[in-house]
Design a protein around this motif. Structure first.
Motif, PDB file in Angstrom:
ATOM      1  N   PHE A  77     -56.877  -4.997  66.179  1.00  0.00           N
ATOM      2  CA  PHE A  77     -57.022  -6.445  66.639  1.00  0.00           C
ATOM      3  C   PHE A  77     -58.183  -6.879  66.116  1.00  0.00           C
ATOM      4  O   PHE A  77     -58.402  -8.039  65.522  1.00  0.00           O
ATOM      5  CB  PHE A  77     -56.691  -6.491  68.069  1.00  0.00           C
ATOM      6  CG  PHE A  77     -56.861  -7.975  68.705  1.00  0.00           C
ATOM      7  CD1 PHE A  77     -55.651  -8.909  68.530  1.00  0.00           C
ATOM      8  CD2 PHE A  77     -58.058  -8.665  68.984  1.00  0.00           C
ATOM      9  CE1 PHE A  77     -55.582 -10.007  69.028  1.00  0.00           C
ATOM     10  CE2 PHE A  77     -58.184 -10.025  69.303  1.00  0.00           C
ATOM     11  CZ  PHE A  77     -56.883 -10.425  69.299  1.00  0.00           C
ATOM     12  N   TYR A  78     -59.188  -5.995  66.262  1.00  0.00           N
ATOM     13  CA  TYR A  78     -60.525  -6.530  65.967  1.00  0.00           C
ATOM     14  C   TYR A  78     -60.858  -6.356  64.445  1.00  0.00           C
ATOM     15  O   TYR A  78     -60.852  -5.240  64.067  1.00  0.00           O
ATOM     16  CB  TYR A  78     -61.720  -6.056  66.890  1.00  0.00           C
ATOM     17  CG  TYR A  78     -61.529  -6.511  68.122  1.00  0.00           C
ATOM     18  CD1 TYR A  78     -62.101  -7.650  68.665  1.00  0.00           C
ATOM     19  CD2 TYR A  78     -60.909  -5.629  69.255  1.00  0.00           C
ATOM     20  CE1 TYR A  78     -62.008  -8.290  69.864  1.00  0.00           C
ATOM     21  CE2 TYR A  78     -60.671  -6.203  70.425  1.00  0.00           C
ATOM     22  CZ  TYR A  78     -61.110  -7.607  71.134  1.00  0.00           C
ATOM     23  OH  TYR A  78     -61.090  -7.904  72.241  1.00  0.00           O
ATOM     24  N   ARG A  95     -66.214 -17.062  53.765  1.00  0.00           N
ATOM     25  CA  ARG A  95     -65.239 -17.907  52.960  1.00  0.00           C
ATOM     26  C   ARG A  95     -64.805 -18.816  53.468  1.00  0.00           C
ATOM     27  O   ARG A  95     -63.862 -19.947  53.131  1.00  0.00           O
ATOM     28  CB  ARG A  95     -63.806 -17.084  52.528  1.00  0.00           C
ATOM     29  CG  ARG A  95     -63.128 -16.636  53.837  1.00  0.00           C
ATOM     30  CD  ARG A  95     -61.430 -16.381  53.576  1.00  0.00           C
ATOM     31  NE  ARG A  95     -60.887 -17.490  52.951  1.00  0.00           N
ATOM     32  CZ  ARG A  95     -60.488 -18.490  53.591  1.00  0.00           C
ATOM     33  NH1 ARG A  95     -60.737 -18.492  54.923  1.00  0.00           N
ATOM     34  NH2 ARG A  95     -59.879 -19.385  53.017  1.00  0.00           N
ATOM     35  N   THR A  96     -65.425 -19.313  54.769  1.00  0.00           N
ATOM     36  CA  THR A  96     -65.047 -20.642  55.585  1.00  0.00           C
ATOM     37  C   THR A  96     -65.663 -21.768  55.303  1.00  0.00           C
ATOM     38  O   THR A  96     -66.715 -21.785  54.592  1.00  0.00           O
ATOM     39  CB  THR A  96     -65.322 -20.058  57.202  1.00  0.00           C
ATOM     40  OG1 THR A  96     -64.738 -18.614  57.303  1.00  0.00           O
ATOM     41  CG2 THR A  96     -64.363 -20.779  58.201  1.00  0.00           C
ATOM     42  N   GLU A 134     -64.308 -14.406  57.495  1.00  0.00           N
ATOM     43  CA  GLU A 134     -64.348 -15.648  58.193  1.00  0.00           C
ATOM     44  C   GLU A 134     -65.735 -15.873  58.808  1.00  0.00           C
ATOM     45  O   GLU A 134     -66.539 -14.981  58.884  1.00  0.00           O
ATOM     46  CB  GLU A 134     -63.293 -15.880  59.190  1.00  0.00           C
ATOM     47  CG  GLU A 134     -61.944 -15.558  59.015  1.00  0.00           C
ATOM     48  CD  GLU A 134     -61.465 -16.566  57.690  1.00  0.00           C
ATOM     49  OE1 GLU A 134     -62.018 -17.591  57.826  1.00  0.00           O
ATOM     50  OE2 GLU A 134     -60.679 -15.858  56.770  1.00  0.00           O
TER      51      GLU A 134
ATOM     52  N   ALA B 167     -63.533 -11.594  66.142  1.00  0.00           N
ATOM     53  CA  ALA B 167     -62.287 -12.316  66.431  1.00  0.00           C
ATOM     54  C   ALA B 167     -62.805 -13.739  67.178  1.00  0.00           C
ATOM     55  O   ALA B 167     -63.507 -13.632  68.009  1.00  0.00           O
ATOM     56  CB  ALA B 167     -61.523 -11.500  67.896  1.00  0.00           C
ATOM     57  N   VAL B 169     -60.977 -15.932  68.306  1.00  0.00           N
ATOM     58  CA  VAL B 169     -60.372 -16.253  69.889  1.00  0.00           C
ATOM     59  C   VAL B 169     -61.247 -15.731  70.891  1.00  0.00           C
ATOM     60  O   VAL B 169     -61.104 -16.386  72.201  1.00  0.00           O
ATOM     61  CB  VAL B 169     -58.892 -15.927  69.841  1.00  0.00           C
ATOM     62  CG1 VAL B 169     -58.808 -14.234  70.043  1.00  0.00           C
ATOM     63  CG2 VAL B 169     -58.189 -16.556  70.973  1.00  0.00           C
ATOM     64  N   ASN B 332     -58.448 -24.325  53.334  1.00  0.00           N
ATOM     65  CA  ASN B 332     -59.360 -23.680  53.862  1.00  0.00           C
ATOM     66  C   ASN B 332     -59.359 -23.509  55.498  1.00  0.00           C
ATOM     67  O   ASN B 332     -59.476 -22.526  56.121  1.00  0.00           O
ATOM     68  CB  ASN B 332     -60.937 -24.067  53.414  1.00  0.00           C
ATOM     69  CG  ASN B 332     -62.036 -22.978  53.827  1.00  0.00           C
ATOM     70  OD1 ASN B 332     -62.300 -23.029  55.037  1.00  0.00           O
ATOM     71  ND2 ASN B 332     -62.329 -22.241  52.573  1.00  0.00           N
ATOM     72  N   LEU B 333     -59.037 -24.775  56.116  1.00  0.00           N
ATOM     73  CA  LEU B 333     -59.059 -24.745  57.609  1.00  0.00           C
ATOM     74  C   LEU B 333     -57.962 -23.898  58.258  1.00  0.00           C
ATOM     75  O   LEU B 333     -57.904 -23.294  59.074  1.00  0.00           O
ATOM     76  CB  LEU B 333     -59.059 -26.246  58.127  1.00  0.00           C
ATOM     77  CG  LEU B 333     -60.531 -27.000  58.291  1.00  0.00           C
ATOM     78  CD1 LEU B 333     -60.149 -28.248  58.870  1.00  0.00           C
ATOM     79  CD2 LEU B 333     -61.469 -26.103  59.004  1.00  0.00           C
ATOM     80  N   TYR B 335     -56.174 -21.815  56.906  1.00  0.00           N
ATOM     81  CA  TYR B 335     -56.178 -20.302  56.637  1.00  0.00           C
ATOM     82  C   TYR B 335     -57.090 -19.696  57.643  1.00  0.00           C
ATOM     83  O   TYR B 335     -56.664 -18.598  58.325  1.00  0.00           O
ATOM     84  CB  TYR B 335     -56.934 -20.063  55.132  1.00  0.00           C
ATOM     85  CG  TYR B 335     -57.048 -18.662  54.856  1.00  0.00           C
ATOM     86  CD1 TYR B 335     -56.036 -17.983  54.078  1.00  0.00           C
ATOM     87  CD2 TYR B 335     -58.080 -17.766  55.292  1.00  0.00           C
ATOM     88  CE1 TYR B 335     -56.084 -16.731  53.646  1.00  0.00           C
ATOM     89  CE2 TYR B 335     -58.082 -16.317  55.196  1.00  0.00           C
ATOM     90  CZ  TYR B 335     -57.167 -15.887  54.249  1.00  0.00           C
ATOM     91  OH  TYR B 335     -57.110 -14.732  53.816  1.00  0.00           O
ATOM     92  N   PHE B 336     -58.147 -20.448  58.029  1.00  0.00           N
ATOM     93  CA  PHE B 336     -59.110 -19.820  59.097  1.00  0.00           C
ATOM     94  C   PHE B 336     -58.278 -19.713  60.448  1.00  0.00           C
ATOM     95  O   PHE B 336     -58.376 -18.472  61.159  1.00  0.00           O
ATOM     96  CB  PHE B 336     -60.227 -20.758  59.152  1.00  0.00           C
ATOM     97  CG  PHE B 336     -61.121 -20.291  60.650  1.00  0.00           C
ATOM     98  CD1 PHE B 336     -62.160 -19.492  60.334  1.00  0.00           C
ATOM     99  CD2 PHE B 336     -61.046 -20.739  61.781  1.00  0.00           C
ATOM    100  CE1 PHE B 336     -62.741 -18.815  61.346  1.00  0.00           C
ATOM    101  CE2 PHE B 336     -61.680 -20.339  62.692  1.00  0.00           C
ATOM    102  CZ  PHE B 336     -62.759 -19.174  62.638  1.00  0.00           C
ATOM    103  N   HIS B 339     -55.636 -16.959  60.387  1.00  0.00           N
ATOM    104  CA  HIS B 339     -56.203 -15.870  60.188  1.00  0.00           C
ATOM    105  C   HIS B 339     -56.374 -15.299  61.727  1.00  0.00           C
ATOM    106  O   HIS B 339     -56.511 -14.068  62.193  1.00  0.00           O
ATOM    107  CB  HIS B 339     -57.116 -15.611  59.335  1.00  0.00           C
ATOM    108  CG  HIS B 339     -58.021 -14.325  59.323  1.00  0.00           C
ATOM    109  ND1 HIS B 339     -58.986 -14.129  60.015  1.00  0.00           N
ATOM    110  CD2 HIS B 339     -57.609 -13.309  58.344  1.00  0.00           C
ATOM    111  CE1 HIS B 339     -59.336 -12.718  59.728  1.00  0.00           C
ATOM    112  NE2 HIS B 339     -58.499 -12.293  58.727  1.00  0.00           N
ATOM    113  N   CYS B 342     -54.419 -15.280  67.768  1.00  0.00           N
ATOM    114  CA  CYS B 342     -54.395 -13.915  68.313  1.00  0.00           C
ATOM    115  C   CYS B 342     -52.822 -13.233  68.421  1.00  0.00           C
ATOM    116  O   CYS B 342     -52.547 -12.139  68.696  1.00  0.00           O
ATOM    117  CB  CYS B 342     -54.888 -13.873  69.748  1.00  0.00           C
ATOM    118  SG  CYS B 342     -53.709 -14.615  70.829  1.00  0.00           S
TER     119      CYS B 342
END
Lengths: 168, 425
Positions: A77-78, A95-96, A134, B167, B169, B332-333, B335-336, B339, B342
């Protein structure tokens, strides 16, 4: 990075070295429930070995007293946990948004050409691995590159050339 | 325009070290703290008007008041240092340059809410920052500010750093708690709210680093002194991160309520390369974009942002110059957020993936007008239909670009591949 579905077996038993063992014992006292040690134990493993093997997953589960599937679940997950060995120098390019606005693509293109690998790959000699990641939280000094955890800010091709020369 | 409340010690050499920090007033409020009743501390914070600095802007003192009394369970404090919202990079300055200000804040908050265990959740990418933070905590233990008797008072406090591992989230309160418990960072349905059933099922308060770090000043100088800064409803100062197309990007501490464009101009040096302004993202990538016209009248506070149908967010201001391709920015947004989904709720997991496919098709020059409408429709069908607000963090800004810069999306469709090619040159 890349394929996160498979665990690789080393064929060798895994255990923490003395330093990690001590740190594991220090940390486990800090949590009322043992499963809270899953993330810290994965970090200790990755610090020690550079990546997380099938044997390490089994060892962590055993050490904590939980199911290997729960450890595996977190390891996949991570995104920062590596399930196979990275290059000696693991290069992450942000890349953000803010890095994108300040031309992170020039950084990725340069590295792709210089090292000869795509993001998500490792060079044949095992020296470099490249990953687009990210937001790294260094937006005010974009674009930013992280190599083996160390931040390099306000990057451009010139700075990157010097940096690669150092690593080579 | 800049003020130095939170950043007062940032420029002091070795200000992160306990000895130096103490010379400049660190831990000076501890004796005063223990002379007060916890309710008095909460009252002072409530009166200061301090609002959560993580992005939601919920009044801190009010949040603490939600804790149920007499449950017999331990109360936990979780400090949110995940700082994962794109364009947000303020908290790490506190962690590295003045960690003792935050530790002092943790002591203040813990005493107020009756908690003896703090977990600081720091994002995994912050490698050097986590070392700096741990070193400061070790120093605080050594000096007796943490441990069995905080500064000699009959109050026990343990502080543990818990590292995330990549992560977004986990910046969501309950995703963060799940992660501390050793699980995937999948947010929980609410209610119950964490104040009632949080970490390990116990009452838990989750506060952002900057909120916690604001407490020593409030306790030392009082709520009125804090309210000198900012506006009536948005009091105090904020660490703003300004990035994107400005001459002087960086982190600046400013009182709330200043005109946004004046800040961009005078503090960040204006739009870079003498170019024109195309838009401003006011508070992290999930906040709806403002056009130059809208930006003229907005001020940096919660109310003005809401009036302009956007959000104050995390104070991560992104300046977009005239060359920005809004269609590719949206790609780009999406995609983020796709990605970082969760995977728990179908509308988010599948919907953001669908949105990504559509925007990629448009960028390739293969899109149709109906695709742009479909994107818009998807936003409506995803938003607020999930456990947490991650999906809305994508759909809210996307909708703002689709509405305010629709002609750019339409141009990709009408001119097809030629636009896509021209844009690549």
């Amino acid at each position: 990075m890349s394929d996160r579905s498979q665990l690789i077996s080393t064929g060798e038993p895994f255990k923490f070295d003395q330093e990690r063992d001590t740190e594991f014992e220090r940390l486990i006292k800090r949590y009322p429930e043992r499963e809270s040690m899953i993330l810290p134990a994965l970090w200790l493993t990755q610090e020690q070995e550079g990546w997380i093997s099938a044997e390490a997953i089994a060892y962590i589960a055993d050490r904590i007293g939980t199911f290997a599937s729960k450890v595996f679940e977190c390891a996949t997950f991570y995104t920062m946990y590596h399930l196979h060995p990275m290059g000696k120098y693991h290069i992450c390019v942000c890349r953000t948004l803010s890095c994108w606005l300040r031309d992170k693509q020039a950084i990725v293109d340069y590295l792709r050409d210089e090292i000869g690998i795509e993001p998500g790959q490792k060079s044949e000699d095992g020296k470099f691995s490249l990953e687009e990641v990210e937001c790294l939280g260094h937006c005010g000094t974009a674009p930013v590159v992280q190599i083996n955890g160390e931040f390099h800010e306000e990057m451009d091709v010139e700075k990157l050339t010097a940096l690669l020369a150092e690593l080579n | 325009m800049e003020v130095k409340i939170l950043s007062a010690k940032f420029d002091i050499e070795d200000g992160h070290k306990l000895e130096i920090a103490k010379q400049h007033g660190a831990y000076a409020t501890i004796d005063k703290l223990f002379s007060m009743k916890p309710e008095e501390v909460i009252e002072e914070v409530r009166n200061s008007g301090l609002r959560g600095r993580g992005g939601a802007g919920f009044p801190a003192g009010v949040k603490w008041g939600f804790l149920p009394k007499g449950t017999g369970k331990p109360v936990y404090l979780a400090v949110n240092s995940d700082e994962s919202e794109p364009a947000t990079f303020k908290d790490r300055y506190i962690l590295v340059k003045d960690p003792h200000m935050m530790i002092e804040g943790i002591i203040i908050c813990s005493y107020a809410i009756g908690s003896h265990d703090t977990y600081i959740y720091i994002r995994g990418e912050y490698t050097s920052q986590v070392k700096a933070l741990q070193a400061a905590i070790d120093e605080a233990y050594e000096a007796g500010y943490l441990g069995d008797k905080v500064a000699g008072h009959d109050f026990k406090l343990e502080v543990t750093v818990h590292r995330g591992a990549g992560a977004y989230v986990c910046g969501e309160e309950t995703g963060l708690l799940e992660s501390i418990e050793g699980k995937k960072g999948q947010p929980r349905a609410k209610p119950p709210f964490p104040a009632v059933a949080g970490l390990y099922g116990c009452p838990t308060i989750i506060n952002n680093v900057q909120s916690i770090a604001s407490l020593p000043f409030i306790l030392e100088k009082g709520a009125e002194a804090y309210k000198v800064y900012g506006t009536e409803k948005s009091s105090g100062t904020h660490l703003f991160g300004i990035s994107g197309h400005v001459e002087k990007p960086g982190m600046y501490e400013l009182p709330l309520g200043l005109p946004l464009l004046e800040v961009v101009e005078k503090v960040a040096g204006g739009v870079w390369k003498g170019r024109k302004l195309k838009g401003v993202i006011p508070g992290g990538s999930s906040t709806p974009v403002l056009t130059p016209e809208e930006a003229k009248t907005v001020t940096l506070d919660y109310e003005s942002m809401a009036e302009h149908k956007t959000m104050f967010g995390s104070g991560g201001i992104v300046v977009l110059d005239e060359t920005v391709d809004m269609v590719k920015l949206v790609e780009n947004l999406i995609y983020f957020y796709h990605h970082e989904s969760c995977g728990q709720c179908t509308p988010c997991r599948e919907g953001l993936g669908w949105m990504l496919k559509i925007i990629k098709k448009v960028v390739r020059g293969e899109g149709e007008i109906s695709d742009i409408d479909l994107l818009s429709e998807l936003c409506d069908n995803i938003e607020m239909k999930t456990v947490c607000v991650l999906s809305a963090a994508c759909t809210m800004p996307v909708r703002s670009y689709l509405t305010k810069f629709r002609h750019e999306f339409d141009a990709y469709v009408s001119e097809g591949a030629s636009t896509a090619e021209a844009n690549q040159e």
